[in-house]
Design an enzyme around this catalytic site. Structure first.
Site, PDB file in Angstrom:
ATOM      1  N   HIS A 196      -8.081  -3.866  18.040  1.00 58.14           N
ATOM      2  CA  HIS A 196      -9.017  -4.904  18.474  1.00 58.14           C
ATOM      3  C   HIS A 196      -8.434  -6.308  18.316  1.00 58.14           C
ATOM      4  O   HIS A 196      -8.934  -7.255  18.915  1.00 58.14           O
ATOM      5  CB  HIS A 196     -10.336  -4.775  17.703  1.00 58.14           C
ATOM      6  CG  HIS A 196     -10.218  -4.974  16.228  1.00 58.14           C
ATOM      7  ND1 HIS A 196      -9.653  -4.045  15.395  1.00 58.14           N
ATOM      8  CD2 HIS A 196     -10.589  -6.015  15.424  1.00 58.14           C
ATOM      9  CE1 HIS A 196      -9.693  -4.483  14.150  1.00 58.14           C
ATOM     10  NE2 HIS A 196     -10.255  -5.682  14.139  1.00 58.14           N
TER      11      HIS A 196
ATOM     12  N   HIS B 136       0.852  -1.186   0.000  1.00 54.02           N
ATOM     13  CA  HIS B 136       0.000   0.000   0.000  1.00 54.02           C
ATOM     14  C   HIS B 136       0.885   1.231   0.000  1.00 54.02           C
ATOM     15  O   HIS B 136       1.963   1.233   0.607  1.00 54.02           O
ATOM     16  CB  HIS B 136      -0.896   0.008   1.249  1.00 54.02           C
ATOM     17  CG  HIS B 136      -1.421   1.367   1.607  1.00 54.02           C
ATOM     18  ND1 HIS B 136      -0.854   2.139   2.607  1.00 54.02           N
ATOM     19  CD2 HIS B 136      -2.443   2.104   1.093  1.00 54.02           C
ATOM     20  CE1 HIS B 136      -1.517   3.277   2.698  1.00 54.02           C
ATOM     21  NE2 HIS B 136      -2.477   3.279   1.792  1.00 54.02           N
TER      22      HIS B 136
END
Length: 309
Positions: free
Chosen positions: A181, A112
């Protein structure tokens, strides 16, 4: 304070998109990018336009998306003003290149990169401007040679602008591309920066250009080394499982995705970063002693990849 020359930035970003598309096509050797040029009509909440380019079902790349956009708006979205309340009520101009490359072979990492430029303006006040961006690597199977090359190239992009830049941007990348998370990094990092305006426009633009120009030299040699390695269903299943982490990060944390959706941007272009195929599996854990376990134990953790060179 004079207004920075955004036209120079736009011209560079368009050229960067062209060069990276050419490089990815050469690596793939089979498919080419198709372009979807788009434009917003005046009077909409978000004006401007862009060039979305997507390569699909290639020999090397299952999907690659490389976007250029130049948009304007009358009000900054909440994702931008949350950490910079002084931008509230300002009109803005934003331009950038953003790309995500999803390879076919699980031994080739996903990559990316993005570079972007913002100006926020208000009548009677000096413009607020900044650059942001970087590049990061998400391997499915770890190779220390690849990781060292990636980070050496990242350091080379930064060093002309100060020896402190690479370690600062590297740490920022480690902190940013972290799935809280899951309590795990998205990959092995690289560079990330935002709100860059120290040293003036030309200095910041030069650093941004250097980072954009070093993306292909960082990624292409890794693709060449790994694209022809043999793999089976086990490796493919793990690749699709790990792609799920990419989706989770982009939809939960990524500032660019949130900015685009909240500002009324073009959804197809914003979500072109998503992988074409992905899978989730409940409470999956790698078997001890496997290469899949090694990814978690040795690669998906903050590490000084340049300690040995």
């Amino acid at each position: 304070m004079s207004r920075p020359d955004s036209r120079k930035v736009i011209d560079y970003f368009k050229d960067l998109q062209d060069r990276i598309c050419e490089g990815i096509e050469n690596l793939d050797g089979e498919q080419r990018f198709r372009e979807d040029a788009w434009e917003r009509e005046p009077g909409e909440r978000l004006g401007g336009g862009g060039r979305t380019r997507v390569l699909e079902d290639g020999a090397v790349f299952e999907q690659a998306g490389i976007n250029f956009s130049h948009v304007t708006g009358n009000r900054m979205p909440a994702s931008a003003t949350a950490h910079r309340p002084e931008l509230e009520g300002r009109r803005f101009e934003a331009t950038g290149v953003s790309l995500v490359i999803h390879p076919r072979n699980p031994y080739v990492p996903t990559s990316h990169a993005n570079v972007r430029f913002f100006i926020a303006e208000k009548d009677g006040e000096a413009p607020i401007w900044w650059f942001g961006g970087g590049f990061d690597l998400t391997p499915f199977y770890g190779f220390e040679t690849d990781c060292r090359h990636w980070h050496r190239t990242a350091r080379a992009a930064c060093n002309p602008f100060g020896e402190d830049v690479y370690p600062r941007f590297k740490q920022w990348c480690d902190d940013y591309f972290y799935l809280r998370h899951r309590e795990e990094p998205r990959g092995i990092g690289g560079l990330f920066f935002d709100d860059l305006n120290e040293g003036g426009f030309e200095h910041c633009f030069g650093l941004t250009r250097s980072i954009g120009d070093h993306y292909l030299p960082a990624y292409a040699p890794i693709v060449e080394r790994r694209k022809d390695l043999d793999y089976g269903q086990r490796e493919r299943d793990f690749q699709l499982y790990r792609r799920g982490r990419y989706v989770e990060f982009n939809l939960v944390y990524d500032r660019g995705t949130l900015f685009g959706l909240q500002s009324g941007g073009r959804t197809e272009s914003i979500l072109m970063s998503m992988p074409p195929l992905v899978r989730w599996q409940y409470n999956w854990r790698p078997e001890p002693g496997t290469e899949e376990a090694r990814l978690y134990e040795e690669f998906l953790r903050p590490r000084d990849w340049l300690a040995d060179g």
